[in-house]
Design a protein around this motif. Sequence first.
Motif, mmCIF file in Angstrom:
data_model
loop_
_atom_site.group_PDB
_atom_site.id
_atom_site.type_symbol
_atom_site.label_atom_id
_atom_site.label_comp_id
_atom_site.label_asym_id
_atom_site.label_seq_id
_atom_site.Cartn_x
_atom_site.Cartn_y
_atom_site.Cartn_z
ATOM 1 N N ASN A 82 10.408 20.148 14.329
ATOM 2 C CA ASN A 82 11.176 20.422 14.230
ATOM 3 C C ASN A 82 11.958 20.660 12.572
ATOM 4 O O ASN A 82 12.246 21.655 12.232
ATOM 5 C CB ASN A 82 11.915 19.129 15.127
ATOM 6 C CG ASN A 82 14.005 19.734 14.018
ATOM 7 O OD1 ASN A 82 14.658 20.271 15.008
ATOM 8 N ND2 ASN A 82 14.545 18.813 13.588
ATOM 9 N N GLN A 83 11.076 19.708 11.913
ATOM 10 C CA GLN A 83 11.848 20.330 10.760
ATOM 11 C C GLN A 83 10.889 21.614 9.882
ATOM 12 O O GLN A 83 11.541 22.375 9.150
ATOM 13 C CB GLN A 83 10.781 18.982 9.603
ATOM 14 C CG GLN A 83 11.676 17.486 9.784
ATOM 15 C CD GLN A 83 11.325 16.815 10.971
ATOM 16 O OE1 GLN A 83 10.870 17.504 11.741
ATOM 17 N NE2 GLN A 83 12.691 15.911 11.100
ATOM 18 N N ALA A 84 9.380 21.767 10.095
ATOM 19 C CA ALA A 84 8.955 22.601 10.093
ATOM 20 C C ALA A 84 9.367 24.232 10.527
ATOM 21 O O ALA A 84 9.367 25.354 9.537
ATOM 22 C CB ALA A 84 7.182 22.985 10.690
ATOM 23 N N SER A 85 9.607 23.845 11.443
ATOM 24 C CA SER A 85 10.864 24.900 12.391
ATOM 25 C C SER A 85 12.116 25.768 11.583
ATOM 26 O O SER A 85 12.327 26.877 11.329
ATOM 27 C CB SER A 85 10.996 24.632 13.964
ATOM 28 O OG SER A 85 9.622 24.333 15.309
ATOM 29 N N LYS A 86 12.624 24.373 11.440
ATOM 30 C CA LYS A 86 13.932 24.691 10.473
ATOM 31 C C LYS A 86 13.242 25.239 8.762
ATOM 32 O O LYS A 86 14.238 25.960 8.488
ATOM 33 C CB LYS A 86 15.137 23.267 10.138
ATOM 34 C CG LYS A 86 15.674 23.650 9.376
ATOM 35 C CD LYS A 86 16.490 21.778 8.998
ATOM 36 C CE LYS A 86 16.864 21.178 10.257
ATOM 37 N NZ LYS A 86 17.471 19.683 9.868
ATOM 38 N N TYR A 87 12.289 24.456 8.218
ATOM 39 C CA TYR A 87 11.900 25.657 7.680
ATOM 40 C C TYR A 87 11.679 26.950 7.742
ATOM 41 O O TYR A 87 11.878 27.840 6.059
ATOM 42 C CB TYR A 87 10.947 24.554 6.711
ATOM 43 C CG TYR A 87 9.803 25.148 5.649
ATOM 44 C CD1 TYR A 87 10.529 24.578 4.033
ATOM 45 C CD2 TYR A 87 8.965 25.963 5.390
ATOM 46 C CE1 TYR A 87 9.658 24.941 3.329
ATOM 47 C CE2 TYR A 87 7.997 26.162 4.144
ATOM 48 C CZ TYR A 87 8.641 26.445 3.098
ATOM 49 O OH TYR A 87 7.777 26.728 2.244
ATOM 50 N N PHE A 88 10.659 27.455 8.315
ATOM 51 C CA PHE A 88 11.103 28.625 8.191
ATOM 52 C C PHE A 88 11.810 29.660 8.638
ATOM 53 O O PHE A 88 11.385 30.712 8.408
ATOM 54 C CB PHE A 88 9.776 28.957 9.492
ATOM 55 C CG PHE A 88 7.752 28.301 9.120
ATOM 56 C CD1 PHE A 88 7.209 28.714 8.147
ATOM 57 C CD2 PHE A 88 7.283 27.321 9.820
ATOM 58 C CE1 PHE A 88 6.024 27.913 7.939
ATOM 59 C CE2 PHE A 88 6.513 26.971 9.379
ATOM 60 C CZ PHE A 88 5.602 27.091 8.171
ATOM 61 N N LEU A 89 12.140 29.062 9.963
ATOM 62 C CA LEU A 89 13.922 30.111 9.807
ATOM 63 C C LEU A 89 14.633 30.145 8.857
ATOM 64 O O LEU A 89 15.205 31.366 8.797
ATOM 65 C CB LEU A 89 14.832 29.207 10.958
ATOM 66 C CG LEU A 89 15.721 30.101 11.522
ATOM 67 C CD1 LEU A 89 15.270 30.915 12.077
ATOM 68 C CD2 LEU A 89 16.287 28.858 12.805
#
Length: 248
Positions: free
Chosen positions: A215-222
């Motif tokens: 989740n956190q990585a997805s938020k970072y890339f988004l």
Amino acid sequence: MRVLFGLSAPLVVCWERRWFTARPGLTILLTLAYGTYAIAPYFDDVRSWAALASAALLAVGCILLYRSSSTPALGFSITSPLPSGLSVSKRLGAVAVLLAVSGSTWTAWATASAFFDQLLRNDTLAVMLSALLIAVFGGGAFVKAATDPVVEEVHRLPSGPNKDAALALIRSGGRAIGLFERGLLFIFLAAGQPEAAALVLAAKALARAPVDHVNQASKYFLTGTLASVIAAWIMSVAARAAVGLPIL
């Protein structure tokens, strides 16, 4: 431009196919044959023939420079009397390359100087290039400011596999990828091709698909992608307006 591209093409083909070492005869033949085709409309101009001679000389120089024990013989051999250092063939190759560059400079000087003079005086090019640099590098600072809160949120997570996985994915993002992404986005948007910009985003989304479960990585890339899009879009709109083009 026909002569420039036409004389460069066979040299690039031979370099990519490694014919300088594997097929020296074919390299020279292709350079001369395709080069003759390239200068065909300008047979009456001595500079065209000088350019062809320079291209052939450059091909010979590259063959001599890349020459190795596996290179097919040219029908004669050259033996260096020196015990060490560059062989005579490589020295001859270097001289041939220098002569080719000198000849090319002489034949193309008038055209090239006029071309570069136009580039230097082109206000549209200056505005677009400057806007590109601002979008790519200034956008990087904007992306960092937007993603720093997400990184801090990851650091506040309790120690465990999720935190380690998120940090590893964030560190693998790569600054160079961001620069390249913003550069492409700006170029396509400034050229009035938002569809091509959408393809860039789609390709990046596919490349990042495996991180969706973190989740956190997805938020970072988004967040980073959205910030890059905003930076590229703002600068493309500003650049197009500055040169008198429609902003969209």
